[in-house]
Write a protein that holds these residues in place. Structure first.
Motif, PDB file in Angstrom:
ATOM      1  N   UNK A  86     104.211 -22.809  41.376  1.00 29.45           N
ATOM      2  CA  UNK A  86     104.869 -21.512  41.450  1.00 29.45           C
ATOM      3  C   UNK A  86     104.041 -20.583  42.327  1.00 29.45           C
ATOM      4  N   UNK A  87     104.612 -19.473  42.799  1.00 28.91           N
ATOM      5  CA  UNK A  87     103.840 -18.528  43.617  1.00 28.91           C
ATOM      6  C   UNK A  87     102.638 -17.973  42.868  1.00 28.91           C
ATOM      7  N   UNK A  88     101.481 -17.948  43.541  1.00 28.57           N
ATOM      8  CA  UNK A  88     100.253 -17.407  42.969  1.00 28.57           C
ATOM      9  C   UNK A  88      99.651 -16.428  43.970  1.00 28.57           C
ATOM     10  N   UNK A  89      99.523 -15.195  43.576  1.00 24.66           N
ATOM     11  CA  UNK A  89      99.060 -14.121  44.454  1.00 24.66           C
ATOM     12  C   UNK A  89      97.776 -13.538  43.876  1.00 24.66           C
ATOM     13  N   UNK A  90      96.727 -13.468  44.725  1.00 29.96           N
ATOM     14  CA  UNK A  90      95.425 -12.975  44.276  1.00 29.96           C
ATOM     15  C   UNK A  90      94.949 -11.870  45.208  1.00 29.96           C
ATOM     16  N   UNK A  91      94.300 -10.874  44.650  1.00 33.36           N
ATOM     17  CA  UNK A  91      93.683  -9.802  45.426  1.00 33.36           C
ATOM     18  C   UNK A  91      92.213  -9.731  45.050  1.00 33.36           C
ATOM     19  N   UNK A  92      91.360  -9.393  46.028  1.00 32.70           N
ATOM     20  CA  UNK A  92      89.942  -9.331  45.729  1.00 32.70           C
ATOM     21  C   UNK A  92      89.157  -8.782  46.890  1.00 32.70           C
ATOM     22  N   UNK A  93      87.843  -9.017  46.868  1.00 32.46           N
ATOM     23  CA  UNK A  93      86.960  -8.519  47.917  1.00 32.46           C
ATOM     24  C   UNK A  93      85.825  -9.501  48.105  1.00 32.46           C
ATOM     25  N   UNK A  94      85.381  -9.617  49.341  1.00 33.26           N
ATOM     26  CA  UNK A  94      84.245 -10.480  49.650  1.00 33.26           C
ATOM     27  C   UNK A  94      83.198  -9.735  50.423  1.00 33.26           C
TER      28      UNK A  94
END
Length: 450
Positions: A86-94
């Motif tokens: 299924x669609x998997x959406x992630x937000x973050x920072x590196x």
């Protein structure tokens, strides 16, 4: 003269008691009228039918609650693997300090903010695992139904045994009265020189044995009451009244018919068949491990100048977006070959287990069917022996009234009648126990009370 007066008085009493004709068929104890079952007040005894006791046990069983939790856990576990398709959406920072070429341990460029999207499209080994866990989740629902059947069986057996124990206690207390009378008459006759001391000892032993059995049954009664109160969700001080009777439904079916029903409804067999299906899904997925895998991927990132991008790249762009597919084509994969071998062995083991379960179940159902018939025959023998003992008591009462027998002989016959009564109660309970075991094994237990 004192003895003759005592005997004459007892004769008149026995004639009055024995005047009512005894039924040829053993009659069951009077059923208690259904009382306020749901909310007993002031610790008043609550009258329960077998059906209501089972309903309360199913509502309050801790075992069923645990089985429901395990079923929910299996559902969640199946959803975890399935979620990768299924669609998997992630937000973050590196974001971080860099010296030299800007990169992170994961291989992506350091970014102040990033959003990534993934979705498996073609990954047959992973899909096989998802189907396997989904089948295992369905199997937990079978375990839940089996737990319910276990609660029904234990509650019904405890309920029926409690009714038998209480009826037996009533009979034993009557035996205690008879044994006391026998001892009194024997001691009186021994005092007058008509009996040897050994006869007094025998009468004392009979009375002591009756008291011992009463204490044993009272202990068993307490154990059953504690168990039922726990199963039904009642307080420790709540008294319970049971209604003795026969099991509803019919268990004396043809053996072949019950075997056919067991092949469809037996929980153990259903679990074994479910395990085979799960292993087939896993093997099918592992065999397709030589197929390419395809995954949708997309990344958006916001970069910072302080990560030295301008020193190593000719052009710097703050906002970056990438979208596409990630394809892997296996050329040689030792891991895939090993996974297929393991899945094949697991499937073969599951199939062998299923065949063994079918063989064991067929033999067990037939054996339990024969046992029910044997218990039914034993119950009929016990009924006839009781009937004969009742008739003998009536004959002894008549002979006692005519002065042909003494009181001790009549009371001894009453003791024998009570023993036959308890033998009949035991035979009836053993038949009911065999019926419950057969119905549970055939997967028909829950249908009896529908």
């Amino acid at each position: 003269m004192k003895l003759q007066g005592h005997v004459a008085g007892m004769a008149a009493l026995l004639l009055l008691c024995g005047g009512a004709a005894r039924a040829q068929e053993p009659s069951a104890p009077k059923a208690s009228q259904p009382a306020a079952q749901e909310a007993p007040k002031d610790g008043a005894p609550v009258a329960l039918t077998l059906k209501r006791a089972i309903e309360l046990a199913l509502e309050n069983s801790k075992e069923i609650q645990v089985a429901k939790i395990q079923a929910s856990l299996a559902d969640r576990a199946a959803q975890i693997t399935k979620a990768q398709f299924m669609p998997n959406l992630y937000a973050g920072s590196g974001a971080g300090y860099t010296y030299g070429i800007p990169e992170t341990p994961g291989g992506r460029a350091p970014s102040i903010f990033n959003v990534s999207y993934t979705e498996q499209i073609l990954n047959e080994p992973l899909r096989g695992q998802a189907k396997e866990t989904e089948e295992q989740s369905k199997a937990q629902k079978i375990v839940l139904e089996d737990a319910k059947n276990g609660v029904i069986t234990r509650t019904a057996m405890a309920y029926l045994e409690l009714g038998k124990v209480r009826h037996s206690l009533e009979l034993l207390r009557k035996e205690q009265e008879s044994a006391k009378k026998i001892l009194e008459v024997t001691e009186e006759r021994q005092g007058e020189g008509y009996e040897l001391p050994v006869e007094v000892t025998k009468a004392q032993l009979t009375k002591a044995q009756v008291i011992q059995r009463i204490l044993q049954l009272e202990g068993r009664e307490d154990e059953l009451e504690v168990f039922l109160r726990y199963q039904l969700g009642y307080s420790e001080a709540q008294a319970i009244e049971v209604t003795p009777g026969e099991l509803p439904g019919e268990a004396e079916q043809a053996g072949d018919n019950l075997v056919a029903l067991a092949m469809t409804h037996n929980a153990g067999l259903q679990l074994a068949a479910s395990d085979v299906r799960a292993k087939e899904f896993r093997l099918k997925g592992e065999k397709r491990g030589y197929f390419p895998t395809l995954e949708l991927v997309s990344v958006y990132s916001v970069l910072a100048r302080f990560n030295n991008y301008t020193q190593f790249f000719t052009t710097f762009q703050r906002n970056n977006f990438n979208a596409g597919i990630d394809v892997h084509v296996p050329i040689f994969s030792a891991q895939t070959k090993a996974a297929i071998g393991l899945a094949q062995i697991n499937l073969e083991a599951a199939k062998v287990n299923l065949v063994n379960k079918k063989t064991e179940l067929t033999a067990d159902v037939r054996q339990k069917t024969r046992r029910v018939r044997e218990r039914d025959a034993a119950k009929e023998v016990a009924r006839l022996e009781l009937q004969l003992a009742q008739q003998n008591v009536a004959v002894f009462q008549s002979q006692f009234a005519e002065g042909k027998l003494n009181l001790r002989e009549v009371e001894k016959m009453r003791l024998e009648e009570n023993e036959k009564w308890m033998a009949y109660l035991d035979a009836n309970f053993q038949k009911q126990q065999a019926q419950l075991e057969l119905l549970k094994r055939a997967g028909q237990l829950d249908k009896v009370w529908q």
